[in-house]
Design a protein around this motif. Structure first.
Motif, PDB file in Angstrom:
ATOM      1  N   ASP A   1       0.867  -1.177   0.000  1.00 47.52           N
ATOM      2  CA  ASP A   1       0.000   0.000   0.000  1.00 47.52           C
ATOM      3  C   ASP A   1       0.903   1.226   0.000  1.00 47.52           C
ATOM      4  N   SER A   2       1.135   1.796  -1.196  1.00 43.51           N
ATOM      5  CA  SER A   2       2.118   2.873  -1.339  1.00 43.51           C
ATOM      6  C   SER A   2       1.810   3.696  -2.589  1.00 43.51           C
ATOM      7  N   MET A   3       2.562   4.765  -2.776  1.00 45.99           N
ATOM      8  CA  MET A   3       2.404   5.565  -3.988  1.00 45.99           C
ATOM      9  C   MET A   3       2.729   4.727  -5.223  1.00 45.99           C
ATOM     10  N   GLU A   4       3.749   3.881  -5.122  1.00 48.67           N
ATOM     11  CA  GLU A   4       4.103   3.014  -6.239  1.00 48.67           C
ATOM     12  C   GLU A   4       2.969   2.047  -6.547  1.00 48.67           C
ATOM     13  N   GLY A   5       2.342   1.529  -5.489  1.00 42.77           N
ATOM     14  CA  GLY A   5       1.209   0.636  -5.676  1.00 42.77           C
ATOM     15  C   GLY A   5       0.031   1.336  -6.323  1.00 42.77           C
ATOM     16  N   ALA A   6      -0.222   2.573  -5.930  1.00 38.64           N
ATOM     17  CA  ALA A   6      -1.312   3.343  -6.528  1.00 38.64           C
ATOM     18  C   ALA A   6      -1.037   3.604  -8.010  1.00 38.64           C
ATOM     19  N   THR A   7       0.206   3.935  -8.329  1.00 41.06           N
ATOM     20  CA  THR A   7       0.574   4.168  -9.729  1.00 41.06           C
ATOM     21  C   THR A   7       0.407   2.901 -10.541  1.00 41.06           C
ATOM     22  N   ARG A   8       0.899   1.795 -10.021  1.00 41.36           N
ATOM     23  CA  ARG A   8       0.772   0.510 -10.717  1.00 41.36           C
ATOM     24  C   ARG A   8      -0.690   0.153 -10.913  1.00 41.36           C
TER      25      ARG A   8
END
Length: 161
Positions: free
Chosen positions: A140-147
Motif C-alpha cells: 500500500d504505497s504511492m508506487e502501488g497506486a501508480t501501478r
C-alpha cells in the motif's frame, strides 16, 4: 545499505538539505522489522524536517500490534530494530521521540491478505478501481497506486478492442 563512512554519518553540522546529507534519501520498506515502512525525514523532506545540528529524524510506521505497548517501549523497539537493520546506527543516540497512535490508519501486510484486495475490474460495466489498496504487486504505497492506475488503463484498453 550501510553508509560505511562513520565521519559522514556523525556529521550534523551545516545545511545538508542539498541532497548530499549522509543517509538514504528514500522511503524504505522492510520485511525484517515490525514496522513496514520508515524514512529519515531530515533527508526525504528537508524543507519541513531538517534542523541544523539535530541529525536524522526517523519516522517508523507500526501497525495495530503496537497499541498495547507504552510509548517508551515502542521507541526502544524501534531503535532496537533499526540497529539490527543498520548496525552502524548503534553509534547514534536518540535525543527526542514522539509516538502517535492512529487506529485503523493503515493495513497490516501479512501472508494471506491479498485475497481481500479488490481487483481493478469490477462486475459493474465501465466501473474500475484504482488505488494502492487494490490488488497489485506493491505494498500500500504511492508506487502501488501508480501501478494500479496502469492496470486500470490496461483493463480499459482491453475492453475497447
Amino acid at each position: 545499505t550501510e553508509m560505511e563512512d562513520e565521519a559522514r554519518m556523525m556529521d550534523i553540522a551545516g545545511d545538508q538539505s542539498d541532497g548530499k546529507g549522509g543517509g538514504i534519501d528514500n522511503l524504505l520498506y522492510s520485511a525484517d522489522a515490525e514496522f513496514s515502512c520508515f524514512a529519515d525525514l531530515a533527508l526525504t523532506s528537508p524543507g519541513e524536517y531538517y534542523k541544523e545540528g539535530e541529525g536524522s529524524l526517523i519516522q517508523a510506521v507500526f501497525d495495530e500490534r503496537a497499541f498495547d505497548r507504552s510509548e517508551e517501549q515502542l521507541v526502544q523497539d524501534c531503535i532496537d530494530q533499526l540497529n539490527k537493520l543498520f548496525p552502524s546506527s548503534r553509534k547514534l543516540k536518540c535525543t527526542w521521540s514522539n509516538v502517535a497512535k492512529l487506529g485503523q490508519s493503515l493495513y497490516r501486510e501479512k501472508p494471506g491478505q491479498d485475497k481481500f484486495r479488490p481487483t481493478q475490474a469490477t462486475p459493474i460495466s465501465n466501473f474500475f478501481l484504482a488505488g494502492s489498496y487494490t490488488y497489485q504487486d506493491y505494498l500500500d504505497s504511492m508506487e502501488g497506486a501508480t501501478r494500479s492506475g496502469l492496470m486500470v488503463a490496461d483493463e480499459i484498453i482491453a475492453r475497447a478492442d
